[in-house]
Design an enzyme around this catalytic site. Sequence first.
Site, PDB file in Angstrom:
ATOM      1  N   ARG A   1      88.450  33.743  77.343  1.00 23.52           N
ATOM      2  CA  ARG A   1      88.758  33.181  78.661  1.00 23.52           C
ATOM      3  C   ARG A   1      89.117  31.706  78.641  1.00 23.52           C
ATOM      4  NH1 ARG A   1      84.418  36.761  79.364  1.00 23.52           N
ATOM      5  NH2 ARG A   1      85.302  38.758  79.995  1.00 23.52           N
TER       6      ARG A   1
ATOM      7  N   ARG B   1      78.405  41.156  92.089  1.00 24.72           N
ATOM      8  CA  ARG B   1      78.858  42.487  91.695  1.00 24.72           C
ATOM      9  C   ARG B   1      78.179  43.593  92.504  1.00 24.72           C
ATOM     10  NH1 ARG B   1      79.878  43.276  85.273  1.00 24.72           N
ATOM     11  NH2 ARG B   1      79.974  45.540  85.081  1.00 24.72           N
TER      12      ARG B   1
ATOM     13  N   GLY C   1      77.248  41.074  74.961  1.00 26.68           N
ATOM     14  CA  GLY C   1      76.590  42.135  74.201  1.00 26.68           C
ATOM     15  C   GLY C   1      75.406  42.756  74.890  1.00 26.68           C
ATOM     16  N   GLY C   2      75.304  42.626  76.226  1.00 24.25           N
ATOM     17  CA  GLY C   2      74.162  43.183  76.945  1.00 24.25           C
ATOM     18  C   GLY C   2      74.102  44.695  76.944  1.00 24.25           C
ATOM     19  N   GLU C   3      75.178  45.363  76.540  1.00 26.84           N
ATOM     20  CA  GLU C   3      75.160  46.822  76.421  1.00 26.84           C
ATOM     21  C   GLU C   3      74.596  47.272  75.075  1.00 26.84           C
ATOM     22  OE1 GLU C   3      76.534  45.982  79.801  1.00 26.84           O
ATOM     23  OE2 GLU C   3      77.831  45.285  78.195  1.00 26.84           O
TER      24      GLU C   3
ATOM     25  N   ASN D   1      73.117  42.383  82.917  1.00 25.32           N
ATOM     26  CA  ASN D   1      72.238  43.535  83.117  1.00 25.32           C
ATOM     27  C   ASN D   1      71.111  43.612  82.092  1.00 25.32           C
ATOM     28  OD1 ASN D   1      74.848  44.430  81.509  1.00 25.32           O
ATOM     29  ND2 ASN D   1      73.127  45.621  80.714  1.00 25.32           N
TER      30      ASN D   1
ATOM     31  N   ASP E   1      76.076  43.308  86.680  1.00 21.24           N
ATOM     32  CA  ASP E   1      75.858  41.964  86.139  1.00 21.24           C
ATOM     33  C   ASP E   1      76.017  40.885  87.205  1.00 21.24           C
ATOM     34  OD1 ASP E   1      75.647  43.052  83.606  1.00 21.24           O
ATOM     35  OD2 ASP E   1      77.677  42.543  83.007  1.00 21.24           O
TER      36      ASP E   1
ATOM     37  N   ASN F   1      83.809  41.105  90.350  1.00 14.98           N
ATOM     38  CA  ASN F   1      83.410  40.962  88.962  1.00 14.98           C
ATOM     39  C   ASN F   1      83.589  39.520  88.519  1.00 14.98           C
ATOM     40  OD1 ASN F   1      83.117  41.733  85.966  1.00 14.98           O
ATOM     41  ND2 ASN F   1      82.897  43.702  86.983  1.00 14.98           N
TER      42      ASN F   1
ATOM     43  N   TRP G   1      77.858  36.048  79.614  1.00 22.18           N
ATOM     44  CA  TRP G   1      79.210  36.079  79.070  1.00 22.18           C
ATOM     45  C   TRP G   1      80.281  35.489  79.980  1.00 22.18           C
ATOM     46  CZ3 TRP G   1      82.177  39.195  82.230  1.00 22.18           C
ATOM     47  CH2 TRP G   1      81.513  40.197  82.958  1.00 22.18           C
TER      48      TRP G   1
END
Length: 552
Positions: free
Chosen positions: A152, A352, A212-214, A282, A327, A406, A264
């Site tokens: 970004r 969100r 990387g929260g998933e 999350n 998130d 988002n 992020w």
Amino acid sequence: MDEQTGYRGGIADMRRRLCRAWIFSGLALLAAMASAQDGAGPSYEDILRGFEDPERWLTYSGDYSGKRHSPLTQIDRDNVAELRPVWTFQTGTTTRGRGFETTPLLDDGVLYVTGSNNYAWAIDARTGRSFWSYRRNLPNDLTYGASAPVNRGFGMLGNRLFMVTLDAHLMAFDRRSGDVLWERELADYQLGYAATLAPLVLDDKVIVGISGGEYQTRGFIDAFDPVSGERIWRFNTIPGPGEAGSETWPDDPAILAAGGGGTWMNGSYDPDLNLIYWGVGNPNPDYYDENRPGDNLYTNSIVALDANNGELRWHYQFTPHDVNDWDANQVPVLADIEWRGEPRRVLLWGNRNGFFYVLDRVTGEFLLGEPFTATTWAREIGADGRPIILNDGSQGCLPDPWGGTNFYPPSFYPGLDLFILTARETCATYVPEEPANTRGQSNFGGTVFIDAEQGSGALRALDIHSGDLVWEFTYPSPTFGGVMTTAAGLAFAGDHEGNFMAFDVENGENLWHYQTGSRIWGAAAITYMLDGLQYVLIPSGTTLTAFALRAP
């Protein structure tokens, strides 16, 4: 005459002439670059001044406030219909299923641009010519970085540029040459970490977050010395055992160490309060919650950190115990307004979860929370600042994991006190399942079924004092385009169908549009003046396009 080329003198002579032409062209570009960058580069004081210099865009939102509101007025409601493309830059790299999400930075007539897969360029802001380019040699076993290989933007201070990478590093470049000055590892990418945001640069610190929260990761916000690259402090978004906030989790160090809470998206900064405002993502697993009872702080929250040491001053949790991947990784917008008859320093937030919030940014006090979508999940925030949940999914569909809005930037229009954002209306069913809990592999904990036929999007302007809808412009599908406004009464935004558009901020009338040929995903426009000409730039697909009222 050569039979293949039609050139007298043959191929060898032609190659020598072309070689000399390329050398002369390259020398001219280097000379132009050197001329443009003969100073010490922007200082912290320059970044503090924000939009005062119309020939600069020095940080992600244009200034530290996150408003993304430019004072430029050459392009206005009367002439915006005459806007036309004046140059394009083709990156040659793309992100499958995502977009060109960068915000270019501008100084001394040079644009500094990052792209997908950790490409980067320095570009002539008048013509789109490339001065230098960089491509990171990424490992072939990326984890989260392979699923969202986006970036970004740069941060900038002096003659240094700062970029995060898909293998979870922070890099510093010499902006004059593109040479790497140093790099530091943020975390082990093989565990699921990556980094995609634009660094927030202060006087003596480079602030970054992590993706990387998933995965079974633990989120954090880091501060680095811009010269040496040494880490100064770290704030962990998931508390350790016995720390404040750990009481909202099970008493299990292994769960805390893998609790998610990614950081992020970019934060904002109040130099008077010396506070950094940053959104947190999350908890992990995303949808399966039987192993994590409690509110799960500081996930789905805004945290206000002391810029000197990273200590938490206050927090507010938008979605306690999230089970929908909503998130709180949005851009915090800082504004000084009159609130209920008194001056107030506030933080504006389109979340969100489908609610618009106003918080006191000094104390974190909850002031307002109103829905800006048709969500059935909740329709009001209680006196305690918590959402009053009406539908946990058992009463029909909920907004999908991409949420009511988002990460793409909103904009605040002072004077009219309008908060303008891209909203999404979707319908999804969540089916939680116990995950495998394998380090280095995604750990969603379930499946989501989305009814695509019920999806739509809109550009919406909200009254910040009430949260009421002032106007909207509907899109045919849920959209990921960000927003920029200008003091000429214009809002620029884009949609999923590739349309880049200008709107009248007072009533939402669509005044101009241009078909870019690719989705506008995650990006918002920037604008600047050079040689008396106002430019507007938008990334889309693989292309950066510059618009103006006439050719430069």
